[in-house]
Every structure is written in structure tokens, then in C-alpha cells.
Design an enzyme around this catalytic site. Structure first.
Site, mmCIF file in Angstrom:
data_model
loop_
_atom_site.group_PDB
_atom_site.id
_atom_site.type_symbol
_atom_site.label_atom_id
_atom_site.label_comp_id
_atom_site.label_asym_id
_atom_site.label_seq_id
_atom_site.Cartn_x
_atom_site.Cartn_y
_atom_site.Cartn_z
ATOM 1 C CB ALA A 1 46.266 43.196 40.900
ATOM 2 C CG MET A 2 41.207 45.468 36.724
ATOM 3 S SD MET A 2 39.672 45.145 37.505
ATOM 4 C CE MET A 2 38.634 44.273 36.450
ATOM 5 C CG HIS B 1 42.000 38.593 44.713
ATOM 6 N ND1 HIS B 1 41.408 38.785 45.795
ATOM 7 C CD2 HIS B 1 41.335 39.289 43.510
ATOM 8 C CE1 HIS B 1 40.420 39.548 45.520
ATOM 9 N NE2 HIS B 1 40.438 39.835 44.267
ATOM 10 C CD GLU B 2 43.528 40.549 40.863
ATOM 11 O OE1 GLU B 2 42.459 40.406 40.176
ATOM 12 O OE2 GLU B 2 43.557 41.222 41.909
ATOM 13 C CG HIS C 1 38.605 38.205 40.150
ATOM 14 N ND1 HIS C 1 37.325 38.042 40.809
ATOM 15 C CD2 HIS C 1 39.412 39.115 41.025
ATOM 16 C CE1 HIS C 1 37.377 38.992 41.955
ATOM 17 N NE2 HIS C 1 38.717 39.482 41.929
HETATM 18 ZN ZN LIG Z 1 39.189 41.115 43.357
#
Ligand SMILES: [Zn+2]
Length: 1036
Positions: free
Chosen positions: A417-418, A452-453, A456
Site C-alpha cells: 500500500a501507499m 500503517h497507512e 502515515h
Molecule cells: Zn509506510
């Protein structure tokens, strides 16, 4: 950015070799892959483009000879042409008009214009080349690199705002764009240097802001070595003024998964395409000319023109859409806050969505292919995203910054993923979830990637690292918060206190214990090196260091410090020292004084980690000796940096320590250890009391004791293990196995510790044991005395296996509520039992497989399917292999396909393994990204290890061509195939192989050599010692 991570889907050990069941073997599968597990599709080399460029160079040479005849005239003509170029591009483009680019770029690339025109064309011919040469000579005389040749952009300009207008032509996968960058001048200069790569530039114009007058462009050129585009002006831009740079360009919507790329899926039998971006770390420059370094934060206003059958998405919501009669539409997105280029994003697709809204009014949408949305496969992700935004807003005390967050599920993506701000992109397998066919592990994977994403959106997007050397700042935090955030969603799972140890700490200490490791902060300059910093050291060591920091600061002070850090640096950049300063201040506010920078620099700038040795609890005066040294698996290897031997490594270590006796453990005390060796007085140290260091394994180091203390600890575990916490029980197991493997501890100690497991009802210590056994098993699995080891492990597992039994049905509806700990423990024990050849386990697996084959209904419980498939393939005849092969082809569920393929590598039939290896390179049969897993898994099977190693060497050219440019794929392959080689002969083969091939993958190979050397050394020094102890132990 989340790397793909495979969490524990493997029987960790190898086939048994005992007599009557010699044929009934269970293959072994996977140690957690190296960094970058199963990530990208391969990146094809752009050969055609290169050939085209060469042809044009030859052509250009011929032209240049002609040009010599009339050099002056051409020079004059060229100067006129450049002026026209500037003038032609004057004036705003027609909004939404077909071929909306004005000036020379009247034809959109869709109109058949060649796109990959040579970079040289932008230079403007021979005269410009001469000028360039003169200019370079001038820089040489000044003994300076010209601004375009430096690895980093020159600092004299700063982008303030980008206006980016794009037209996406999905029918031929091209796009055209016009970017207007508002520039602030910090130092006067004639050069504008910015990133641009793999695009054709049609026109360039520079104008002084607010004034009509343009600044004449003398020439422009690409400088591919640093991936920049250079605009040389006739006069200098003046300081403190602002200018507008306009560039009109076009490019391909790439097939390779970088920049603006395309992907597809099938709906109702029809192939549909989508275009999406991946800019991190250095690929925004492939989609538009920009200042592509994280420090250059600017605001962005994006417009995307596309056919009305598609929809477009970007970081911000659509402000207005302008429809045209010809079926095209232009979406104008709101302006972004200040942000860096690497998490800018857009997409053109025909997905549908579901939506939810957070308490604070953030609109969250999940976009995916229409059939997935209809099935509700995105609902789980959508639901937890809403809750997680609320969690982070509360934890950080900083609201989410944008009005919306879209989650986009795409069929293909180079990473799991981003975290693009407001438009995070996920590969489908990491976000879509169908509870009726998903195991707990799959749910856990999906959950953690989302946590996680989302982290960010604050760490990375709102506050961005200054430069890539500190990528661990954002990745370490996001990885750490995967556990904290999952605990918020599932409070009973104890992720941060427990699972973190086996999945992160133990895992990365394996890697960081090699002399060829590297510090978590790594200096990088070249774009080509930047990919390298996204590795397990940055993610996992980063997370482990942050956890240690949170623990010695105290979690509430740590949280307060993070709130300050985010508030102070929001919409800006921060380096690690900014974080240390803010955290030090937070500590000061509660009356504690620790220089965090001084402490943390030692952990982030030095590679590796220490082993603490605690000696001397026999003394009567309560004095103990604590010493530290760098832990390395192979003490024979020369340090990477010969100037500083291992002796010079020192850390300031927050050692927590407690004293215990048969029924009680004292509360912990913290001792800061900063010297090579120190004396400390420990109160209440009685004759029978033991010492325990690194309480709950919050520290990033190992602890060793004198043998007497180890024996006392073993005794304690056997008599009443609950006096020692679950995490310390797991920690003792992991430390003991690894200390023995590296030769710091006699080989019998870890095996003696294991004995208490028959009474262990918690998952974590079992998990730690099974992971720690794995490399030991690989060291022994081809030796003639392997069965002694096998027998010993079976004995330790037998009673718990009997106690727990097999799961009786699927967990489906109660999946989320299911007792995660209990199910995971059962799975772990079944895996060990089947792997080491427990007869009942084998029978059970065979019965389940036979039932599946005869009834054609798969009634195998989800959580143990991979174990059953693998055991079945290894025990049963070729027909089962064929059956699994057939199922692999017919199933459409991605997670199921994967475990079926892996099961095929469990066979002990070398012909089948060879057949599978050869089939793995056929892209029609095995996806390119899965081929690597096939080869690695065959290498983990002792019957296939030499086959995979031979196959790897024979096919290296093909493999390197396929995966060479995807650094992480290559390094995963190299380490996966070589890490369990352990004979002198194999070490020689490895060294000869490295000598014989050229280029690339050097880092992976040096790590491979060190690992194999350490394996060989262990065999030479300790194997016999281990077998002797085992023999004695089994006859007692
Ligand atoms: Zn990351």
C-alpha cells in the site's frame, strides 16, 4: 508505504527422517522472507526506448555534420525558434478544450504523436550542444559540478505552488500535461533545474510573476544521470522575486508500476483499465516536471481531463467538473495544503465506492472494482478506517488534515500500500476481505496495513522527513503504530506487548546481527539508491527503537512528546534531531532529564545491537558485573568498517532488571549501561534468586547470563513459569537460541529451556520457539543424525498437541470475536507436530485431504489449510500433488491460490520439484511475483535445496533480467535461495558463482556469503556438541 509481509503461514521446520515414515515427510515452508517479501511485479527493462534513443543519436550525428556548414545561420534560427517557443506557449490554456495545451503542443498525444522522442530533441541542436560543452568546461574550471550534475537539486529555487492540468488518454495509455510552477528565488541564477524523467517536453516558458514580461529561455536539456530537466535563461532570475515556470509535456501511462501507470481487471468478461500513480520515493518526476525531493513542500491544484466513462480521484475532493459535448469531462480538485511530491496522487478508473463519515466529519470512501463493492468486500476496511481516524485524532491531538480520505483498492501495485494523503492506494489482497473465506491471519494482515497507512497521514504526510536517510522516522513510526492501533481495535490481542516481539524484534535482530548490516539512518544521494533505504532495518529496527524509547520515557510522556512534535512541525519537514529535541522537552516537563539525542544517535547511527552480559550473582556483597559488546552471529567475519573494530561499538542501554525467586519477582529497576563493563549493586539478591534483564523485552538488545543464572531461570520456568511474564518467556527463548547459534552460550541451554513448553498455554512463547527452531532445523535437516533432533522436538510438542487437538469447524461468523490467542496457539502446535512428523497429525492431514478429494468439498478449517495442504503433498502420492496443482489453476481466491502454490513445493519427489521450478518461469502459469516464492520455498525443502540452488545459478541471467531493476525482489530471491546453504562445498559454489557474474545485487550477495559462512562455522564448531547433548538427553 507498507512492504508486503508474510506473517507466519508456514510449518517452520523440515521433514523428519525417521525410518518407517521416511516416505511420509512434510516439506517445510517459509521463514519470513527477506525484506521486501512478495512485493512487486517485475519491472521490464525499457529496451525499446533505449534503441530508439540510439537511433536518434546516430541521426543526430549526421545532422550535426551538415550543421557545421551553416553553423552561424542555424544558431540564429535556433534563437528565433526558442523565442517562438516561449511566445507560442503564452496565455492560459483553454480549460477543458480538446487538446487543451496551447502553443506548440496543439496535438494531444492521442492524435498519434510519437511520445518517446529522444531527450536530445529538447536541446535544440548542435549550437546548443556546443554551448553546453562550453558551459561544462566553465564549471570544470571553477572546479565545481554544474547544478544539474549534482545528486541533489541546487537550493537556489523553491516551488511555492503547482497548477497541474492533465489529460488522460486511456485508449492509448498516454497523457499530456501542463504544469505551472510558481518559483521563489533564493539565490540569483540563470538555471532552473528540476526533476523530469521519461517524458517529452513540448514547450517551456518562464515569466516574471505579476508582470507581463517573459524571461527568454536560451536553451533546455535533459540530464538523465540525475533525472533532471534544465532550463538555461538568458539572464539571471532575481532574488526575492517570484516567477512562473510553465512546461507543456506528454508521456506514457506506464506499464511498469511506477509514476503514472496502468493496470486492468476483468468485469463481466470484459477487460477494464485504470490509471493510478505511485510516486514514492522518486517517481513523481515520471508524471510531471517537479522538485521531487521531500523538502520542497508546495501547494498543488490539480485538474484532470478524461472521458466521462471514467472518474478521476486525487488527494483533494473535486471542486467542479466541466463536461464537454464530446463526452469528455475535466475535474478540478481543491488546492492541497503544503505537501511533498512523493505522496501526491491521482487515479482514473471506473470503480464504485461505499462511504462513511467520522465523528469529526471526514468523509471516508473505499473505491474498488464494482463487483467487490457489491459483495461488500470493502466494508471491513471502511469500518476500521473510520474508527482509526478517530483513534489517531485522539491519540495525536491533531485532527486529520483533509476533508476526505479515499482508499483505493487496485489489482496491481508495487507495494502492499501507499499512504498518499487523502488518496491511499492498496493492493486488493491487503484491503478487500471476505469474512467467510478469510483466516485470522489474513484479517490481521489487512488490519495492520490499514493501521500503517493511516498513521502515515500524520507521520509522513503531515510531518515529512527532511530527506530519505531518515525514512525510518516515518516507516518506523507507522510500523510501531500497526501494533498500537490494532490493540485499539482488538484490545484483547496484546499486539504491542506480545506479537511485536516475534514479528518485529526477533525478526530484525536476525538481520541486524550480521556484520554486513547497516545503520537505521543511511546516507543516500542518488535516486537509484533511494529505493534501497526502504528495507526491514528501516521498518522493523525503526519500530523497535521507537518502542524502546516509548518504554524508557513512559508511554504517556512519549505520547505528549509526539503531540508536540506533530503540532510544531505540521505541514513541514522534520529531521530526527527535531524529534529528539521535542521528546527531551516533554521529559523535562515531567522532571526527568535525559539527553535523548545523545542516547538515540548511538542506536540510529551505529549498525547492529549489543548483547549485555550479567555476571556474578554468586557474590555475597550483591555486586553484579554488567558488560556490553556488539552481537554478531559470526565473530570471524571482519567488520564492515575495518577502521573501527567491533570493540569500539558502545551504546547507552536502558537496561531494566528484576530479581526473582521461586514464587516472586521484584519490580524492575532501570540501569543505564554506557561503558564496556560496569559494577552495580543489586539489593535483595539472595542465594537462590535469579536475575532477569530487559523486562518484557522492551529493549533492542540481547541479554546473556552466567550459566548458574541460566540454570536458575530454567528451573523457574519448569516449576512455575508464570512468575516470569509472557513476553520475557518468549524473550528468553529467542535470546537463548540466538546466543547459542552465535556461540555465546552452550548449545544445550535453549533446548533445556524448551522443555517447559509442555505446560505453556500462551501463544507467544510457542511462537518464539517455533521461529527460533527454524534456522536450527535448517542447519541440521540434511545431516545423518537429524532424527535425534527431530525426536527431541516431537517429545516437547506431543503433550500440548494432545491437549489442544484440531479445530473442528471454520471460524467464519465469529472470526473477529474468536479467541485469537487460542486459535493461534493451536495452529502453531499443529504446525510443529506435523512438520516434525507426529503420526496423529499426519493421519489427520491425510484424512482431511482424502475427504476433499473424494467429496470435492473442502472442509479443511481455514486456519490450518496451509499446514494440511503442505503435509498432504509431502506424505501422499503424486495424485495429491496433481490434485493441488489442478486446484491451484481453478481457484480464483488470491489467498487460497497462494497457499496451494506453496504446498506444491512441499513434495519430496525431486522430479516434481524440478518440474515445478521449470514451470515457475512460465508467466502464463505462475505470476511473475509468485515465481520467486516457488524457488525460495523449494530451497527451504531439504529435498529441493540443491535443486533450487542449481536452478538459481543456471537461470540467473533470466531471473536477473526479470527482477534486476526491482532491487527488493532480487535481494529476496538471493537471500531466500542461499540462506540455508551450510556446507563447505556450497560456500565454495556461492563464492565461485559471485566471481563469475557481473554487476548488480552486490549487497545481497555479500550478506549471503556472510550468512553461509556463519552456517558453515556453526556446523564445524557446535553441531557435534548439540548432538552429544541430545543423545544423552533422549536416553535419560
Ligand atoms: Zn509506510
Amino acid at each position: 508505504m507498507a512492504l508486503e509481509e508474510k506473517r507466519e503461514k508456514r510449518p517452520p521446520v523440515t521433514p523428519m527422517m525417521i525410518e518407517e515414515e521416511a516416505a511420509l515427510r512434510n516439506g517445510s515452508r517459509g521463514l519470513p522472507p527477506g525484506p521486501w517479501a512478495e512485493a512487486a511485479g517485475p519491472r521490464p527493462r525499457t529496451t525499446e526506448r533505449h534503441i530508439a534513443v540510439h537511433k536518434r543519436l546516430v541521426l543526430g550525428f549526421a545532422v550535426s555534420i551538415l550543421a557545421l556548414l551553416a553553423v552561424t545561420m542555424i544558431a540564429v534560427l535556433l534563437s528565433v525558434r526558442f523565442e517562438e517557443c516561449g511566445a507560442a506557449a503564452d496565455g492560459p490554456p483553454r480549460a477543458g478544450g480538446n487538446g487543451s495545451l496551447s502553443g506548440v503542443a496543439r496535438q494531444p498525444p492521442g492524435a498519434g504523436q510519437p511520445l518517446d522522442r529522444p531527450e536530445e530533441e529538447a536541446r535544440g541542436g548542435e549550437a546548443a550542444e556546443e554551448e553546453e560543452e562550453e558551459e561544462e568546461e566553465e564549471w570544470q574550471r571553477r572546479r565545481e559540478l554544474p547544478p544539474w550534475a549534482r545528486p541533489r537539486l541546487p537550493r537556489h529555487l523553491r516551488p511555492l505552488h503547482y497548477n497541474l492540468m492533465l489529460s488522460a488518454f486511456m485508449e492509448n495509455f498516454t497523457f499530456s500535461g501542463e504544469v505551472n510552477v510558481q518559483l521563489e528565488v533564493r539565490n540569483a541564477s540563470r538555471y532552473i533545474v528540476l526533476h523530469a524523467h521519461r517524458m517529452h517536453i513540448e514547450a517551456v516558458r518562464v515569466a516574471e510573476d505579476k508582470l507581463a514580461g517573459g524571461v527568454r529561455v536560451a536553451r533546455t536539456f535533459f540530464y538523465p544521470q540525475t533525472q533532471v530537466f534544465v532550463v538555461v535563461l538568458n539572464r539571471s532570475l532575481e532574488v526575492q522575486r517570484s516567477y512562473n515556470l510553465k512546461i507543456i509535456y506528454n508521456a506514457l501511462i506506464e506499464n511498469e508500476l511506477l509514476g503514472f501507470f496502468r493496470s486492468s481487471y476483468v468485469l463481466h468478461g470484459e477487460r477494464r483499465f485504470l490509471g493510478v500513480t505511485q510516486f514514492s520515493p522518486t517517481h513523481a518526476r515520471k508524471a510531471f516536471p517537479c522538485f521531487d525531493e521531500p523538502i520542497y513542500k508546495a501547494t498543488f491544484k490539480i485538474s484532470i481531463r478524461h472521458q466521462a466513462t471514467y472518474l478521476s480521484l486525487s488527494n483533494m475532493p473535486v471542486e467542479t467538473s466541466v463536461f464537454e459535448e464530446d463526452g469528455w469531462v475535466t475535474d478540478h480538485f481543491s488546492q492541497t495544503p503544503l505537501m511533498s511530491t512523493y505522496y501526491l496522487a491521482w487515479a482514473v478508473c471506473n470503480f464504485t465506492y461505499r462511504e462513511t463519515v467520522t465523528k469529526s466529519g471526514v468523509v471516508v470512501r473505499l473505491y474498488a472494482r464494482p463487483d467487490a463493492i457489491r459483495r461488500g468486500s470493502g466494508d471491513y476496511a471502511l469500518n476500521i478506517t473510520r474508527r482509526l481516524i478517530e483513534f489517531y485524532e485522539d491519540y495525536f491531538k491533531v485532527p486529520y488534515s483533509l476533508p476526505k480520505l479515499d482508499l483505493l483498492a487496485v489489482p496491481k501495485h508495487p507495494y502492499a500500500a501507499m499512504e498518499n494523503w487523502g488518496l491511499s492506494v492498496f493492493v486488493e489482497q491487503r484491503i478487500l476481505l471476505d469474512p467467510s473465506i478469510s483466516s485470522i491471519l489474513y484479517l490481521l494482515d489487512v488490519t495492520m496495513v490499514i493501521v500503517h497507512e493511516l498513521c502515515h497521514q500524520w507521520f509522513g504526510d503531515l510531518v515529512t522527513p527532511v530527506w530519505w536517510e531518515d525514512v525510518w522516522l516515518k516507516e518506523g513510526f507507522a510500523h510501531y503504530f500497526e501494533f498500537v492501533g490494532t490493540d485499539y481495535l482488538y484490545p484483547g490481542w496484546n499486539m504491542e506487548k506480545q506479537r511485536f516481539l516475534t514479528d518485529v524484534l526477533h525478526e530484525v535482530m536476525l538481520l541486524d546481527g550480521l556484520a554486513s548490516s547497516h545503520p537505521v539512518s543511511q546516507e543516500v544521494q542518488q535516486a537509484s539508491d533511494i529505493d534501497r533505504v526502504f528495507d526491514w532495518i528501516a521498518y522493523k529496527k525503526g519500530a523497535a527503537l521507537i518502542r524502546m524509547l516509548a518504554s524508557f520515557m513512559g508511554h504517556s510522556v512519549f505520547q505528549m512528546g509526539l503531540q508536540d512534535y506533530l503540532t510544531i512541525h505540521k505541514y513541514g519537514n522534520a529531521a530526527r534531531n527535531d524529534l529528539w529535541n521535542t521528546l527531551s522537552k516533554a521529559l523535562k516537563r515531567v522532571g526527568k532529564s535525559v539527553n535523548i539525542q545523545e542516547v538515540m544517535d548511538q542506536w540510529t547511527l551505529q549498525m547492529g545491537y549489543p548483547v549485555i552480559t550479567i555476571l556474578g550473582n554468586e557474590t555475597t556483597d550483591n555486586i553484579i558485573i554488567i558488560s556490553q559488546e556488539r552481537f554478531v552471529y559470526d565473530s570471524d567475519t571482519k567488520p564492515k568498517d575495518p577502521a573501527r573494530g567491533d570493540n569500539s561499538y558502545l551504546w547507552q542501554i536502558p537496561l531494566t532488571i528484576a530479581v526473582g525467586n521461586t514464587s516472586h519477582i521484584s519490580s524492575e529497576a532501570i540501569i543505564w549501561v554506557s561503558n564496556k563493563s560496569e559494577h552495580h549493586r543489586i539489593p535483595a539478591l539472595e542465594e537462590a534468586s535469579w536475575l532477569l534483564g530487559n523486562i518484557n523485552q522492551t529493549g533492542y538488545f540481547r541479554v546473556n547470563y552466567d550459566i548458574r543464572n541460566w540454570k536458575l531461570l530454567i528451573n523457574q520456568l519448569t516449576r512455575n513459569h508464570e512468575v516470569i511474564s509472557v513476553s520475557n518467556r518468549a524473550g528468553l527463548i529467542d535470546d537463548a537460541f540466538n546466543l547459542a547459534r552465535a556461540g555465546y552460550l552452550p548449545q544445550n541451554i535453549p533446548l533445556e529451556i524448551m522443555r517447559y513448553l509442555s505446560e505453556e498455554k500462551d501463544f507467544l512463547p510457542w511462537h518464539a520457539a517455533s521461529r527460533a527452531l527454524y534456522p536450527l532445523d535448517k542447519l541440521l535437516d540434511r545431516t545423518e543424525n537429524y532424527n535425534i533432533f527431530n525426536e527431541y522436538i516431537l517429545r516437547q510438542v506431543a503433550s500440548m498437541y494432545l491437549k489442544l487437538g484440531w479445530p473442528t469447524n471454520n471460524l467464519n461468523k465469529s472470526l473477529v470475536q474468536a479467541s485469537y490467542q487460542h486459535e493461534e496457539l493451536r495452529r502453531e502446535v499443529i504446525m510443529l507436530a506435523c512438520s516434525f512428523g507426529n503420526k496423529h497429525c499426519h493421519q489427520q492431514a491425510a484424512t482431511l485431504i482424502s475427504d476433499w478429494i473424494s467429496s470435492n468439498r473442502n472442509r479443511i478449517p481455514l486456519n490450518v489449510r496451509d499446514i494440511v495442504y503442505c503435509t498432504g503433498v509431502s506424505l501422499m502420492d503424486e495424485d495429491v500433488w496433481e490434485f493441488i496443482w489442478m486446484k491451484f489453476h481453478s481457484t480464483t481466491a488470491v489467498s487460497e491460490k497462494k497457499i496451494l502454490l506453496e504446498a506444491l513445493t512441499c513434495s519430496d519427489d525431486r522430479n516434481l520439484l524440478n518440474r515445478l521450478l521449470n514451470l515457475s518461469l512460465n508467466s502464463e502459469v505462475v505470476l511473475d511475483q509468485d515465481a520467486i516464492d516457488v524457488i525460495i520455498h523449494v530451497a527451504r525443502n531439504p529435498h529441493g535445496r540443491d535443486l533450487a540452488w542449481k536452478f538459481f545459478r543456471e537461470k540467473w541471467k533470466i531471473l536477473n533480467a526479470r527482477y534486476g531493476e526491482a532491487l527488493f525482489m532480487n535481494s529476496k530471491l538471493v537471500s531466500g535461495v542461499t540462506e540455508f546453504l551450510n556446507t563447505e562445498g556450497e560456500l565454495r559454489e556461492l563464492k565461485n558463482f559471485i566471481k563469475s557474474y557481473e554487476g548488480g545485487a552486490a549487497v545481497s550477495f555479500s550478506r549471503a556469503v556472510e550468512t553461509v559462512e556463519a552456517n558453515v562455522r556453526w556446523q564445524r564448531l557446535y553441531k557435534e556438541e548439540l548432538f552429544q547433548w541430545l543423545r544423552k538427553s533422549l536416553t535419560q
